[in-house]
Design a protein around this motif. Structure first.
Motif, PDB file in Angstrom:
ATOM      1  N   MET A  94     -13.922  -7.895 -37.795  1.00 25.01           N
ATOM      2  CA  MET A  94     -14.704  -8.973 -37.196  1.00 25.01           C
ATOM      3  C   MET A  94     -15.176 -10.006 -38.217  1.00 25.01           C
ATOM      4  SD  MET A  94     -14.726  -8.374 -34.062  1.00 25.01           S
ATOM      5  CE  MET A  94     -14.389  -7.069 -32.937  1.00 25.01           C
ATOM      6  N   MET A  95     -15.591  -9.535 -39.393  1.00 20.21           N
ATOM      7  CA  MET A  95     -16.152 -10.453 -40.383  1.00 20.21           C
ATOM      8  C   MET A  95     -15.168 -10.819 -41.479  1.00 20.21           C
ATOM      9  SD  MET A  95     -20.068  -9.191 -40.715  1.00 20.21           S
ATOM     10  CE  MET A  95     -19.876  -7.432 -40.767  1.00 20.21           C
ATOM     11  N   ARG A  96     -13.950 -10.317 -41.366  1.00 20.66           N
ATOM     12  CA  ARG A  96     -12.882 -10.612 -42.331  1.00 20.66           C
ATOM     13  C   ARG A  96     -13.285 -10.258 -43.764  1.00 20.66           C
ATOM     14  NH1 ARG A  96     -12.364 -15.958 -39.336  1.00 20.66           N
ATOM     15  NH2 ARG A  96     -10.835 -15.499 -37.717  1.00 20.66           N
ATOM     16  N   LEU A  97     -13.925  -9.104 -43.902  1.00 27.34           N
ATOM     17  CA  LEU A  97     -14.329  -8.630 -45.226  1.00 27.34           C
ATOM     18  C   LEU A  97     -13.324  -7.584 -45.702  1.00 27.34           C
ATOM     19  CD1 LEU A  97     -18.153  -8.204 -44.605  1.00 27.34           C
ATOM     20  CD2 LEU A  97     -17.021 -10.008 -45.891  1.00 27.34           C
ATOM     21  N   PHE A 105      -8.107   6.388 -38.411  1.00 23.67           N
ATOM     22  CA  PHE A 105      -7.227   6.111 -39.556  1.00 23.67           C
ATOM     23  C   PHE A 105      -6.375   4.874 -39.281  1.00 23.67           C
ATOM     24  CE2 PHE A 105      -3.530   7.155 -42.275  1.00 23.67           C
ATOM     25  CZ  PHE A 105      -4.195   7.257 -43.478  1.00 23.67           C
ATOM     26  N   MET A 106      -5.804   4.785 -38.088  1.00 23.02           N
ATOM     27  CA  MET A 106      -4.974   3.632 -37.741  1.00 23.02           C
ATOM     28  C   MET A 106      -5.804   2.355 -37.612  1.00 23.02           C
ATOM     29  SD  MET A 106      -2.104   4.848 -37.901  1.00 23.02           S
ATOM     30  CE  MET A 106      -0.794   3.998 -37.115  1.00 23.02           C
ATOM     31  N   LEU A 107      -7.039   2.486 -37.133  1.00 23.17           N
ATOM     32  CA  LEU A 107      -7.924   1.325 -37.043  1.00 23.17           C
ATOM     33  C   LEU A 107      -8.259   0.790 -38.430  1.00 23.17           C
ATOM     34  CD1 LEU A 107      -9.610  -0.481 -35.118  1.00 23.17           C
ATOM     35  CD2 LEU A 107     -11.479   1.133 -35.467  1.00 23.17           C
ATOM     36  N   SER A 108      -8.481   1.682 -39.384  1.00 22.25           N
ATOM     37  CA  SER A 108      -8.784   1.229 -40.744  1.00 22.25           C
ATOM     38  C   SER A 108      -7.556   0.619 -41.414  1.00 22.25           C
ATOM     39  CB  SER A 108      -9.342   2.383 -41.570  1.00 22.25           C
ATOM     40  OG  SER A 108      -8.394   3.406 -41.673  1.00 22.25           O
ATOM     41  N   ILE A 109      -6.377   1.161 -41.142  1.00 22.41           N
ATOM     42  CA  ILE A 109      -5.154   0.559 -41.690  1.00 22.41           C
ATOM     43  C   ILE A 109      -4.943  -0.830 -41.092  1.00 22.41           C
ATOM     44  CG2 ILE A 109      -2.631   0.730 -41.682  1.00 22.41           C
ATOM     45  CD1 ILE A 109      -2.950   3.706 -42.118  1.00 22.41           C
ATOM     46  N   SER A 110      -5.184  -0.961 -39.797  1.00 19.10           N
ATOM     47  CA  SER A 110      -5.027  -2.279 -39.177  1.00 19.10           C
ATOM     48  C   SER A 110      -6.066  -3.267 -39.704  1.00 19.10           C
ATOM     49  CB  SER A 110      -5.104  -2.167 -37.662  1.00 19.10           C
ATOM     50  OG  SER A 110      -6.395  -1.790 -37.266  1.00 19.10           O
ATOM     51  N   ALA A 111      -7.249  -2.785 -40.051  1.00 21.83           N
ATOM     52  CA  ALA A 111      -8.265  -3.676 -40.626  1.00 21.83           C
ATOM     53  C   ALA A 111      -7.808  -4.207 -41.985  1.00 21.83           C
ATOM     54  CB  ALA A 111      -9.598  -2.948 -40.755  1.00 21.83           C
ATOM     55  N   VAL A 112      -7.211  -3.345 -42.790  1.00 19.44           N
ATOM     56  CA  VAL A 112      -6.714  -3.788 -44.097  1.00 19.44           C
ATOM     57  C   VAL A 112      -5.569  -4.778 -43.919  1.00 19.44           C
ATOM     58  CG1 VAL A 112      -5.554  -3.032 -46.205  1.00 19.44           C
ATOM     59  CG2 VAL A 112      -7.463  -1.723 -45.327  1.00 19.44           C
ATOM     60  N   VAL A 113      -4.633  -4.464 -43.023  1.00 27.57           N
ATOM     61  CA  VAL A 113      -3.480  -5.336 -42.814  1.00 27.57           C
ATOM     62  C   VAL A 113      -3.914  -6.688 -42.255  1.00 27.57           C
ATOM     63  CG1 VAL A 113      -1.383  -5.610 -41.424  1.00 27.57           C
ATOM     64  CG2 VAL A 113      -1.819  -3.459 -42.597  1.00 27.57           C
ATOM     65  N   SER A 118      -6.837  -8.155 -42.463  1.00 33.48           N
ATOM     66  CA  SER A 118      -7.627  -8.950 -43.406  1.00 33.48           C
ATOM     67  C   SER A 118      -6.733  -9.627 -44.442  1.00 33.48           C
ATOM     68  CB  SER A 118      -8.693  -8.091 -44.079  1.00 33.48           C
ATOM     69  OG  SER A 118      -8.088  -7.094 -44.864  1.00 33.48           O
ATOM     70  N   TYR A 119      -5.618  -8.989 -44.808  1.00 29.04           N
ATOM     71  CA  TYR A 119      -4.709  -9.620 -45.756  1.00 29.04           C
ATOM     72  C   TYR A 119      -3.739 -10.580 -45.068  1.00 29.04           C
ATOM     73  CZ  TYR A 119      -6.348  -7.137 -49.806  1.00 29.04           C
ATOM     74  OH  TYR A 119      -7.127  -6.681 -50.835  1.00 29.04           O
ATOM     75  N   LEU A 120      -3.482 -10.413 -43.774  1.00 27.91           N
ATOM     76  CA  LEU A 120      -2.663 -11.392 -43.067  1.00 27.91           C
ATOM     77  C   LEU A 120      -3.433 -12.691 -42.857  1.00 27.91           C
ATOM     78  CD1 LEU A 120      -0.773  -9.319 -40.356  1.00 27.91           C
ATOM     79  CD2 LEU A 120       0.194 -10.499 -42.325  1.00 27.91           C
ATOM     80  N   GLN A 121      -4.735 -12.601 -42.648  1.00 25.40           N
ATOM     81  CA  GLN A 121      -5.545 -13.792 -42.440  1.00 25.40           C
ATOM     82  C   GLN A 121      -5.787 -14.542 -43.741  1.00 25.40           C
ATOM     83  OE1 GLN A 121      -9.002 -12.220 -40.557  1.00 25.40           O
ATOM     84  NE2 GLN A 121      -7.957 -11.885 -38.600  1.00 25.40           N
TER      85      GLN A 121
END
Length: 110
Positions: free
Chosen positions: A50-53, A84-92, A94-97
């Motif tokens: 949500m906060m792109r951190l 686990f998948m939610l955290s991986i998607s958060a990392v991906v 945040s780097y796509l944005q």
């Protein structure tokens, strides 16, 4: 000094082992670390999305790995793997944005 043929052990003094946590409030004796890390991983991954951190997303991945590593066979694997998948998607995401390298939160940006 005790002579070599005398056994110094006393069988009448033997005490049976009792687990240390048998009288505590947590009577089931289970470790709550995977549950806490699972919740923390979900919170940090939502903050990362949500906060792109980026650092929140990485902390979420770290917490999810700890939760996965400490989970037992009887634990709910769907919830752990979804975290686990939610955290991986958060990392991906945040780097796509923003594909720039992560700067620590305490570093001043130019």
């Amino acid at each position: 000094m005790i002579p070599g043929n005398v056994d110094p052990r006393r069988p009448d003094k033997v005490q049976r082992y009792k687990p240390a946590n048998s009288g505590s409030s947590n009577t089931s004796g289970e470790d709550l670390t995977p549950d806490y890390m699972n919740i923390l991983g979900m919170i940090f991954s939502m903050c990362g999305l949500m906060m792109r951190l980026k650092w929140c997303a990485w902390v979420a991945l770290y917490c999810s790995c700890i939760s996965f590593a400490n989970s037992r066979l009887l634990d709910d694997t769907k919830q752990i793997l979804s975290s686990f998948m939610l955290s991986i998607s958060a990392v991906v995401m945040s780097y796509l944005q923003n594909p720039q390298p992560m700067t620590p939160p305490w570093a001043s940006s130019p």
